[in-house]
Motif scaffolding. Structure first.
Motif, mmCIF file in Angstrom:
data_model
loop_
_atom_site.group_PDB
_atom_site.id
_atom_site.type_symbol
_atom_site.label_atom_id
_atom_site.label_comp_id
_atom_site.label_asym_id
_atom_site.label_seq_id
_atom_site.Cartn_x
_atom_site.Cartn_y
_atom_site.Cartn_z
ATOM 1 N N ASP A 285 3.422 15.235 -6.263
ATOM 2 C CA ASP A 285 2.935 15.736 -4.837
ATOM 3 C C ASP A 285 4.111 15.830 -4.044
ATOM 4 N N TYR B 244 3.970 7.407 7.813
ATOM 5 C CA TYR B 244 3.025 6.269 7.988
ATOM 6 C C TYR B 244 3.192 5.686 9.382
ATOM 7 N N ALA C 266 1.885 6.790 -6.679
ATOM 8 C CA ALA C 266 1.101 7.714 -7.159
ATOM 9 C C ALA C 266 1.266 9.064 -7.037
ATOM 10 N N ARG C 267 2.349 9.297 -5.863
ATOM 11 C CA ARG C 267 2.655 10.751 -5.363
ATOM 12 C C ARG C 267 3.651 11.279 -6.484
ATOM 13 N N VAL D 291 3.835 13.060 3.858
ATOM 14 C CA VAL D 291 3.099 12.035 4.190
ATOM 15 C C VAL D 291 4.310 11.008 5.585
ATOM 16 N N LYS E 81 2.287 1.891 -3.509
ATOM 17 C CA LYS E 81 1.328 2.580 -4.411
ATOM 18 C C LYS E 81 1.280 3.734 -4.213
ATOM 19 N N VAL E 82 0.841 4.307 -2.965
ATOM 20 C CA VAL E 82 1.005 5.548 -2.671
ATOM 21 C C VAL E 82 1.889 6.387 -3.052
ATOM 22 N N GLU E 83 3.204 6.079 -2.824
ATOM 23 C CA GLU E 83 4.338 6.791 -3.205
ATOM 24 C C GLU E 83 4.535 6.661 -4.864
ATOM 25 N N TYR F 145 0.746 -1.363 0.091
ATOM 26 C CA TYR F 145 0.102 -0.023 0.022
ATOM 27 C C TYR F 145 0.962 1.280 -0.015
ATOM 28 N N ARG F 146 2.034 1.254 0.806
ATOM 29 C CA ARG F 146 2.775 2.296 0.781
ATOM 30 C C ARG F 146 3.373 2.577 -0.694
#
Length: 199
Positions: A22, A28, A16-17, A26, A12-14, A9-10
């Motif tokens: 972005d 965690y 996308a950022r 952020v 994927k977030v990174e 999940y981390r």
């Protein structure tokens, strides 16, 4: 925590950022598998679950802790998941009396690679061979009701137990209960405080 779940999940977030450019700060949340409020809430639900059994057998009801299985290759990766699951079980067990305790992994994936074991199915047989006819499943690897509790345990595993002449029940999941909300609030408050100190 696991590289295959929270770690994925981390990532994927990174990703996308990075794709969006972005630059928002952020952070965690780390492990909270031994959080005192979480442990107390799980122990309370086990005690309540034991009340589903007749009083004369409660002391001998086997408590079967479960967590979602992951591919066995995580062990070679030194993934923290197996130790974190074990840690939660150890903490909860300390708050129980002399209840017979067992642990197994459930809901293995459909891939051909080896998955963490023992499986709940094989452990159910071990429990039966130990002479227990009453089992309370405590899925401490899950926080809320979903297919792994409502189907894998409540239907499939319960039927397997019945076929062996055993009675199997499951503890209530924490879902949106006050103890879980309080745990999350404390986890986030502590995380926010430590993040401010570090920055």
């Amino acid at each position: 925590q696991s590289s295959l779940s929270t770690g994925a999940y981390r990532r994927k977030v990174e990703e996308a950022r990075a794709e969006c450019g972005d630059r928002t700060d952020v952070t965690y949340v780390g492990s909270w598998n031994r959080h005192p409020r979480l442990i107390a809430a799980l122990a309370d639900n086990i005690r309540l679950g034991l009340l589903a059994f007749p009083s004369d057998v409660r002391a001998t009801v086997a408590v079967l802790f479960t967590a979602h299985s992951l591919p066995e290759r995580i062990v070679a990766m030194k993934d923290p998941y197996p130790d974190e699951v074990k840690g939660t079980v150890e903490e909860v067990t300390q708050l129980l009396s002399d209840q017979p305790i067992y642990f197994a992994y459930q809901s293995q994936g459909r891939s051909n690679e080896p998955w963490l074991g023992p499986t709940v199915e094989s452990m159910l047989e071990t429990i039966q061979l130990a002479g227990h006819r009453h089992v309370l499943v405590a899925p401490i690897g899950f926080l809320c009701d979903h297919v792994e509790t409502l189907f894998d345990i409540d239907i499939e595993l319960k039927q397997l137990a019945a076929n062996k002449g055993m009675r199997l029940e499951r503890i209530a999941m924490l879902n949106d209960s006050p103890p879980l909300i309080e745990t999350l609030l404390d986890v986030l408050t502590t995380h926010e405080s430590s993040s401010c100190i570090q920055s």
